[in-house]
Design an enzyme around this catalytic site. Structure first.
Site, PDB file in Angstrom:
ATOM      1  N   GLY A  33      40.381  11.205   0.723  1.00  0.00           N
ATOM      2  CA  GLY A  33      39.678  11.178   1.994  1.00  0.00           C
ATOM      3  C   GLY A  33      39.238   9.781   2.396  1.00  0.00           C
ATOM      4  O   GLY A  33      39.361   8.823   1.619  1.00  0.00           O
ATOM      5  N   ASN A  34      38.762   9.671   3.619  1.00  0.00           N
ATOM      6  CA  ASN A  34      38.280   8.397   4.168  1.00  0.00           C
ATOM      7  C   ASN A  34      37.488   8.681   5.434  1.00  0.00           C
ATOM      8  O   ASN A  34      37.710   9.707   6.084  1.00  0.00           O
ATOM      9  CB  ASN A  34      39.433   7.416   4.440  1.00  0.00           C
ATOM     10  CG  ASN A  34      40.740   8.129   4.674  1.00  0.00           C
ATOM     11  OD1 ASN A  34      40.926   8.729   5.728  1.00  0.00           O
ATOM     12  ND2 ASN A  34      41.623   8.137   3.669  1.00  0.00           N
ATOM     13  N   THR A  48      40.260   1.315   0.400  1.00  0.00           N
ATOM     14  CA  THR A  48      41.194   2.227  -0.266  1.00  0.00           C
ATOM     15  C   THR A  48      40.808   2.463  -1.728  1.00  0.00           C
ATOM     16  O   THR A  48      40.244   1.576  -2.386  1.00  0.00           O
ATOM     17  CB  THR A  48      42.646   1.688  -0.181  1.00  0.00           C
ATOM     18  OG1 THR A  48      43.530   2.707  -0.679  1.00  0.00           O
ATOM     19  CG2 THR A  48      42.853   0.403  -0.954  1.00  0.00           C
ATOM     20  N   SER A  76      41.208   1.625   3.894  1.00  0.00           N
ATOM     21  CA  SER A  76      41.888   2.882   3.576  1.00  0.00           C
ATOM     22  C   SER A  76      43.352   2.824   4.011  1.00  0.00           C
ATOM     23  O   SER A  76      43.669   2.290   5.078  1.00  0.00           O
ATOM     24  CB  SER A  76      41.191   4.039   4.315  1.00  0.00           C
ATOM     25  OG  SER A  76      42.020   5.178   4.292  1.00  0.00           O
ATOM     26  N   HIS A  97      38.403  12.203   7.295  1.00  0.00           N
ATOM     27  CA  HIS A  97      39.603  12.814   6.700  1.00  0.00           C
ATOM     28  C   HIS A  97      39.244  13.247   5.289  1.00  0.00           C
ATOM     29  O   HIS A  97      38.570  12.502   4.566  1.00  0.00           O
ATOM     30  CB  HIS A  97      40.750  11.794   6.663  1.00  0.00           C
ATOM     31  CG  HIS A  97      41.860  12.183   5.728  1.00  0.00           C
ATOM     32  ND1 HIS A  97      42.508  13.403   5.799  1.00  0.00           N
ATOM     33  CD2 HIS A  97      42.426  11.525   4.685  1.00  0.00           C
ATOM     34  CE1 HIS A  97      43.419  13.466   4.846  1.00  0.00           C
ATOM     35  NE2 HIS A  97      43.387  12.343   4.144  1.00  0.00           N
ATOM     36  N   HIS A 160      48.569  18.195   2.838  1.00  0.00           N
ATOM     37  CA  HIS A 160      47.723  17.018   2.705  1.00  0.00           C
ATOM     38  C   HIS A 160      46.224  17.342   2.836  1.00  0.00           C
ATOM     39  O   HIS A 160      45.497  17.229   1.857  1.00  0.00           O
ATOM     40  CB  HIS A 160      48.181  15.974   3.744  1.00  0.00           C
ATOM     41  CG  HIS A 160      47.525  14.644   3.621  1.00  0.00           C
ATOM     42  ND1 HIS A 160      48.050  13.494   4.146  1.00  0.00           N
ATOM     43  CD2 HIS A 160      46.357  14.274   3.058  1.00  0.00           C
ATOM     44  CE1 HIS A 160      47.270  12.473   3.889  1.00  0.00           C
ATOM     45  NE2 HIS A 160      46.225  12.927   3.227  1.00  0.00           N
ATOM     46  N   TYR A 217      24.683  23.019  23.247  1.00  0.00           N
ATOM     47  CA  TYR A 217      24.287  23.627  21.970  1.00  0.00           C
ATOM     48  C   TYR A 217      24.788  22.759  20.815  1.00  0.00           C
ATOM     49  O   TYR A 217      25.831  22.133  20.913  1.00  0.00           O
ATOM     50  CB  TYR A 217      24.888  25.033  21.837  1.00  0.00           C
ATOM     51  CG  TYR A 217      24.546  25.700  20.527  1.00  0.00           C
ATOM     52  CD1 TYR A 217      23.339  26.351  20.349  1.00  0.00           C
ATOM     53  CD2 TYR A 217      25.432  25.627  19.442  1.00  0.00           C
ATOM     54  CE1 TYR A 217      23.010  26.926  19.138  1.00  0.00           C
ATOM     55  CE2 TYR A 217      25.112  26.193  18.233  1.00  0.00           C
ATOM     56  CZ  TYR A 217      23.896  26.846  18.080  1.00  0.00           C
ATOM     57  OH  TYR A 217      23.569  27.404  16.882  1.00  0.00           O
TER      58      TYR A 217
HETATM   59  P1  13P Z   1      42.521   5.927   0.641  1.00  0.00           P
HETATM   60  O1  13P Z   1      41.813   5.837  -0.694  1.00  0.00           O
HETATM   61  O2  13P Z   1      43.483   4.780   0.839  1.00  0.00           O
HETATM   62  O3  13P Z   1      41.535   6.097   1.771  1.00  0.00           O
HETATM   63  O4  13P Z   1      43.463   7.205   0.625  1.00  0.00           O
HETATM   64  C1  13P Z   1      42.943   8.482   0.360  1.00  0.00           C
HETATM   65  C2  13P Z   1      43.702   9.538   1.084  1.00  0.00           C
HETATM   66  O5  13P Z   1      43.208  10.639   1.168  1.00  0.00           O
HETATM   67  C3  13P Z   1      45.008   9.246   1.698  1.00  0.00           C
HETATM   68  O6  13P Z   1      45.383  10.258   2.570  1.00  0.00           O
END
Ligand code: 13P
Length: 221
Positions: A33-34, A48, A76, A97, A160, A217
């Site tokens: 995630g990011n 990243t 990321s 994400h 994903h 809301y």
């Molecule tokens: P990163 O660590 O580069 O953010 O990547 C994590 C990820 O979920 C890639 O989809």
């Protein structure tokens, strides 16, 4: 501290807190995630492959509108779709994400979430679509995400995870959690024997009514 520096420090802290909250909510794990926030002509985004518990404000990377990160910093791998969302939607100020378990289960099956509950309206329409698979961190994935989000604030990513975009970091995190709950309800219906075609759902007219009510809301910012 200059005003811009103070804003940057505040947004960076909010990004880190939201990353940690994803772990507490059970909607993300490890370095997956990011999270980003619109800032100046670009965005601030998590670095990243860094465990969230180790992040400090100084680790959050600025990426400009051309996709160029600050010297010596590795944003990321998903910076492309984060930046593309800000460039296509001027009302979005934060992107989350993650690899939430139920949302990702549906994404593996390439299943959009239908209107099984009125909260689907929080994502902007009658469903939460699933963007086709492309390798993480690629321009191809960025294009697919932008297409899936053309009329929505959230989508699934095949094999994903999910993406949620909103007016603030707090609202993007809230929406991501709501998407995971909708995914969980839908997974439970499928596990009870409902078929995707026969799952009970609300009509488009009702989702339009709820969407209009959501203007007054929920989280204000
Ligand atoms: P990163 O660590 O580069 O953010 O990547 C994590 C990820 O979920 C890639 O989809």
């Amino acid at each position: 501290m200059q005003p811009n520096e103070a804003t940057r420090a505040l947004l960076s802290r909010q990004i880190i807190d939201a990353c940690l909250e994803m772990g507490r909510l059970g909607i993300n794990q490890g370095t997956a995630g990011n999270i980003s926030s619109r800032f100046q002509d670009g965005m601030l985004i998590t670095p990243t492959s860094t465990p969230y518990g180790e992040l400090t404000e100084d680790d959050i990377v600025f990426v400009d509108s051309r996709g160029v990160p600050e010297t010596g910093c590795l944003p990321s791998t998903e910076w492309r779709f984060h930046l593309a969302i800000y460039q296509h939607h001027h009302d979005r100020h934060a992107v989350v994400h993650n690899h939430a378990p139920y949302a990702t289960s549906l994404a593996i099956m390439n299943r959009a979430i239908p209107a099984v509950h009125y909260m689907i309206a929080a994502a902007g329409g009658t469903d939460i679509p699933c963007a086709p698979y492309a390798t993480y961190g690629t321009e191809a994935l960025s294009l697919l995400v932008v297409t899936a989000l053309a009329e929505r604030k959230a989508c699934l990513l095949q094999h994903h995870g999910m993406v949620a975009s909103e007016v603030s970091i707090a609202k993007a995190l809230w929406l991501a959690n709501e998407v995971e709950l909708l995914a969980r309800w839908y997974c439970q219906l499928l596990a009870c024997g409902y078929q995707p075609e026969t799952t009970p759902r609300l009509p488009a007219e009702e989702i339009a009514v709820v969407k209009a009510k959501f203007n007054s809301y929920g989280l204000r910012s």
